[in-house]
Design a protein around this motif. Structure first.
Motif, PDB file in Angstrom:
ATOM      1  N   ASN A  70       0.753  -1.168   0.000  1.00 36.73           N
ATOM      2  CA  ASN A  70      -0.074   0.051  -0.177  1.00 36.73           C
ATOM      3  C   ASN A  70       0.946   1.213   0.035  1.00 36.73           C
ATOM      4  OD1 ASN A  70      -2.743  -1.241   0.240  1.00 36.73           O
ATOM      5  ND2 ASN A  70      -2.201  -1.744   2.281  1.00 36.73           N
ATOM      6  N   GLY A  71       0.440   2.261  -0.975  1.00 34.23           N
ATOM      7  CA  GLY A  71       0.959   3.607  -0.664  1.00 34.23           C
ATOM      8  C   GLY A  71       0.487   4.267   0.447  1.00 34.23           C
ATOM      9  N   ASN A  72       1.372   5.527   0.616  1.00 30.02           N
ATOM     10  CA  ASN A  72       1.034   6.096   1.566  1.00 30.02           C
ATOM     11  C   ASN A  72       0.938   7.837   1.230  1.00 30.02           C
ATOM     12  OD1 ASN A  72       1.123   8.003   4.002  1.00 30.02           O
ATOM     13  ND2 ASN A  72       2.773   6.896   5.131  1.00 30.02           N
ATOM     14  N   GLN A  73      -0.379   8.321   1.269  1.00 32.59           N
ATOM     15  CA  GLN A  73      -0.388   9.775   0.656  1.00 32.59           C
ATOM     16  C   GLN A  73      -0.093  10.833   1.564  1.00 32.59           C
ATOM     17  OE1 GLN A  73      -4.584  10.193  -0.926  1.00 32.59           O
ATOM     18  NE2 GLN A  73      -4.707   8.055  -1.172  1.00 32.59           N
ATOM     19  N   ILE A 109      12.210   7.648   2.464  1.00 25.72           N
ATOM     20  CA  ILE A 109      11.121   7.153   1.963  1.00 25.72           C
ATOM     21  C   ILE A 109      11.693   5.452   1.764  1.00 25.72           C
ATOM     22  CG2 ILE A 109       9.331   6.621  -0.025  1.00 25.72           C
ATOM     23  CD1 ILE A 109       9.982   9.533  -0.452  1.00 25.72           C
ATOM     24  N   LEU A 110      10.870   4.557   2.612  1.00 28.87           N
ATOM     25  CA  LEU A 110      11.486   3.309   2.593  1.00 28.87           C
ATOM     26  C   LEU A 110       9.903   2.396   2.788  1.00 28.87           C
ATOM     27  CD1 LEU A 110      13.954   1.491   2.322  1.00 28.87           C
ATOM     28  CD2 LEU A 110      13.749   1.501   4.819  1.00 28.87           C
ATOM     29  N   SER A 111      10.115   1.021   2.056  1.00 33.60           N
ATOM     30  CA  SER A 111       8.861   0.232   2.289  1.00 33.60           C
ATOM     31  C   SER A 111       9.044  -0.494   3.557  1.00 33.60           C
ATOM     32  CB  SER A 111       8.656  -0.545   1.030  1.00 33.60           C
ATOM     33  OG  SER A 111       9.598  -1.425   0.958  1.00 33.60           O
ATOM     34  N   VAL A 112       8.326  -0.805   4.541  1.00 31.07           N
ATOM     35  CA  VAL A 112       8.165  -1.517   5.618  1.00 31.07           C
ATOM     36  C   VAL A 112       7.256  -2.539   5.896  1.00 31.07           C
ATOM     37  CG1 VAL A 112       9.886   0.303   6.771  1.00 31.07           C
ATOM     38  CG2 VAL A 112       7.534   0.347   7.005  1.00 31.07           C
ATOM     39  N   ILE A 121       4.033  -1.122   3.534  1.00 32.21           N
ATOM     40  CA  ILE A 121       3.662   0.244   3.325  1.00 32.21           C
ATOM     41  C   ILE A 121       4.804   1.000   3.317  1.00 32.21           C
ATOM     42  CG2 ILE A 121       3.387   0.613   5.728  1.00 32.21           C
ATOM     43  CD1 ILE A 121       0.926   2.181   5.160  1.00 32.21           C
ATOM     44  N   TYR A 122       4.686   2.275   2.462  1.00 37.55           N
ATOM     45  CA  TYR A 122       5.469   3.157   2.423  1.00 37.55           C
ATOM     46  C   TYR A 122       5.579   4.354   3.661  1.00 37.55           C
ATOM     47  CZ  TYR A 122       6.636   1.122  -2.043  1.00 37.55           C
ATOM     48  OH  TYR A 122       6.840   0.487  -3.296  1.00 37.55           O
ATOM     49  N   ARG A 123       6.700   4.526   4.104  1.00 34.28           N
ATOM     50  CA  ARG A 123       6.651   5.563   5.269  1.00 34.28           C
ATOM     51  C   ARG A 123       8.349   6.466   5.212  1.00 34.28           C
ATOM     52  NH1 ARG A 123       9.144   3.251  10.886  1.00 34.28           N
ATOM     53  NH2 ARG A 123       9.049   5.449  11.225  1.00 34.28           N
TER      54      ARG A 123
END
Length: 183
Positions: A70-73, A109-112, A121-123
């Protein structure tokens, strides 16, 4: 690019990023090369900017029922400062490179993986410092070529002093190539 003589080369650059969502950013870059017979020294310094990609912001994808991505807006753009040195020894039978570096990132920015919800999810990580050294050797004997890269990395999230999720402290890559009939 400025070439002072056969030993010294200087490259200066500027990158200007414009994002309709995140504004503009000016990123200067400097690269200096000093060459002696069979030895090369380099210095690289840069300031960088990366706005979140559409994938990082909006992706919603089921990975074959195993987990969701999932992306993160709410992502913020990433900025960083990089300083790297390198030394390269060139010999008729081998090449050897040593490259220490430091990379300070803000809002990385990193996917975890979120285990409780089985999703990636990206955070943003507010403040990250990575220091490392890469070692590379390539040697050959007749029709056999061996090369190996070893990377040692210390990736820290500064607020927690913990290793950054999804990173490896040691990476090794090597290959052995045999040439038959000079092909």
């Amino acid at each position: 690019e400025y070439i002072a003589n056969s030993s010294i080369q200087l490259i200066l650059g500027v990158r200007y990023d414009v994002s309709s969502t995140f504004g503009s950013h000016l990123g200067p870059h400097l690269s200096l090369l000093y060459r002696k017979p069979k030895n090369i020294y380099r210095l690289n310094i840069s300031k960088n900017f990366k706005s979140p990609s559409l994938k990082e912001l909006y992706m919603q994808w089921d990975h074959f029922g195993m987990f969701y991505i999932n992306g993160n807006q709410n992502l913020e753009p990433e900025t960083s400062t990089y300083i790297g040195l390198s030394y390269e020894k060139i010999h008729s039978k081998y090449n050897l490179s040593i490259k220490p570096y430091m990379h300070k990132l803000h809002n990385m920015i990193l996917s975890v993986e979120e285990f409780e919800s089985s999703q990636m999810i990206y955070r943003n990580y507010k403040s990250v410092f990575m220091s490392g050294i890469d070692l590379y050797i390539k040697t050959h004997y007749n029709s056999i070529v061996f090369d190996m890269t070893v990377g040692l990395l210390e990736p820290r999230e500064l607020s927690t002093e913990m290793q950054l999720d999804g990173t490896n402290k040691i990476t090794i890559n090597s290959s052995l190539t045999f040439f038959i009939n000079n092909k």
